[in-house]
Design an enzyme around this catalytic site. Structure first.
Site, PDB file in Angstrom:
ATOM      1  N   GLU A 120     -78.576  21.430   3.307  1.00 29.32           N
ATOM      2  CA  GLU A 120     -79.394  20.314   3.781  1.00 29.32           C
ATOM      3  C   GLU A 120     -79.029  20.495   5.471  1.00 29.32           C
ATOM      4  O   GLU A 120     -79.890  20.192   6.054  1.00 29.32           O
ATOM      5  CB  GLU A 120     -78.790  19.093   3.342  1.00 29.32           C
ATOM      6  CG  GLU A 120     -79.158  18.873   1.865  1.00 29.32           C
ATOM      7  CD  GLU A 120     -78.503  17.402   1.298  1.00 29.32           C
ATOM      8  OE1 GLU A 120     -79.139  16.707   0.753  1.00 29.32           O
ATOM      9  OE2 GLU A 120     -77.373  17.516   1.491  1.00 29.32           O
ATOM     10  N   GLU A 140     -76.615  19.801  -6.495  1.00 40.88           N
ATOM     11  CA  GLU A 140     -76.263  18.561  -6.984  1.00 40.88           C
ATOM     12  C   GLU A 140     -76.425  17.992  -8.270  1.00 40.88           C
ATOM     13  O   GLU A 140     -75.792  17.342  -8.947  1.00 40.88           O
ATOM     14  CB  GLU A 140     -76.946  17.562  -5.914  1.00 40.88           C
ATOM     15  CG  GLU A 140     -76.163  17.404  -4.588  1.00 40.88           C
ATOM     16  CD  GLU A 140     -76.597  18.888  -3.858  1.00 40.88           C
ATOM     17  OE1 GLU A 140     -76.064  18.600  -2.386  1.00 40.88           O
ATOM     18  OE2 GLU A 140     -77.563  19.451  -4.074  1.00 40.88           O
TER      19      GLU A 140
END
Length: 266
Positions: A120, A140
């Site tokens: 990210e 995730e």
């Protein structure tokens, strides 16, 4: 300057070097690192003399593997670990992934793992240079989490939708070469060539007028989802400054005189 324990921060001329410095845990980001990064982003944002941020991870094995899951598990045990979208209100030091008007260009120098929040960070950068051993992934979903620091939003915007969803919904990783094929990485080089390649990009960025860099970044980011006529019609603060700047006169003058421009940032 503040002494940091999880991040190394130094300024070299007009370049700020920010190195995630927890190599013993593959530069996993704990709350202390988030707090220290928050201070650094505040410092960079307030300093018009910084023209570029180079973000990297210490140790070579990882850029960052994202959130420190051991710390998260411990906080969960105390009932304090639940995560949510965004960090500004919850943590008090908004991450770079949520500083949508951050004016300074960011170059991510990636080697090794860039997973979860590490990926990210790269997705939030403006330029990404990767070592051929780099590996990217938003894992995730395999942990009962969600890439809420921007990954779930940025990956479908920066890569073809179904490709992005394939990675988001499986946690599958991608190589540096595959990331480059998808346009997520600017250049991939062998590990021994990474420093030299990044130095070349730094030199090219610093050869440009600082107000132009800021105006370009602001205009590109603000108009990303605008229809073209709306994008053209927008008035940007930094572009207004650039048009009236001494550098706007210096660039054409230097070209006409066949010399390198001397930028003042004014």
């Amino acid at each position: 300057m503040t002494e940091f324990t999880t991040v190394a921060y130094r300024r070299d001329g007009h370049v700020a070097h920010v190195e995630l410095a927890r190599p013993e845990v593959l530069n996993a980001m704990n709350l202390r690192m988030h707090a220290e990064l928050g201070q650094i982003w505040d410092d960079v944002e307030a300093d018009n003399g910084i023209r570029l941020v180079v973000l990297s991870g210490r140790g070579g094995r990882a850029f960052s593997v994202g959130q420190d899951l051991k710390e998260l598990a411990e906080r969960d045990g105390r009932g304090a670990g639940r995560s949510s979208f965004g960090s500004a209100g919850r943590l008090g030091y908004p991450r770079i992934t949520e500083r949508f008007s951050f004016p300074t260009p960011i170059l991510a120098k990636v080697s090794g793992y860039a997973l979860g929040g590490g990926f990210e960070l790269a997705l939030a950068a403006d330029i990404v240079i990767a070592s051929s051993d780099a590996e990217f992934g938003l894992t995730e979903a395999r942990l009962g989490l969600i890439p809420g620091a921007g990954g779930v939003f940025r990956l479908p915007r920066q890569a073809p939708y179904r490709i992005a969803m394939g990675h988001l919904l499986t946690g599958r990783r991608m190589s540096a070469r595959r990331a480059a094929e998808l346009g997520l990485v600017n250049e991939v080089v062998e590990p021994q060539d990474l420093d030299g390649c990044v130095d070349g990009w730094i030199a090219d960025v610093l050869a440009c007028a600082p107000l132009s860099l800021r105006a370009i970044k602001e205009a590109a980011a603000a108009s990303l989802t605008d229809p073209l006529p709306v994008a053209f019609a927008r008035t940007y603060h930094w572009e207004s400054l650039r048009m009236r700047s001494a550098d706007a006169e210096e660039g054409p003058r230097a070209f006409a005189q066949r010399r390198a421009p001397i930028w003042t940032g004014r």
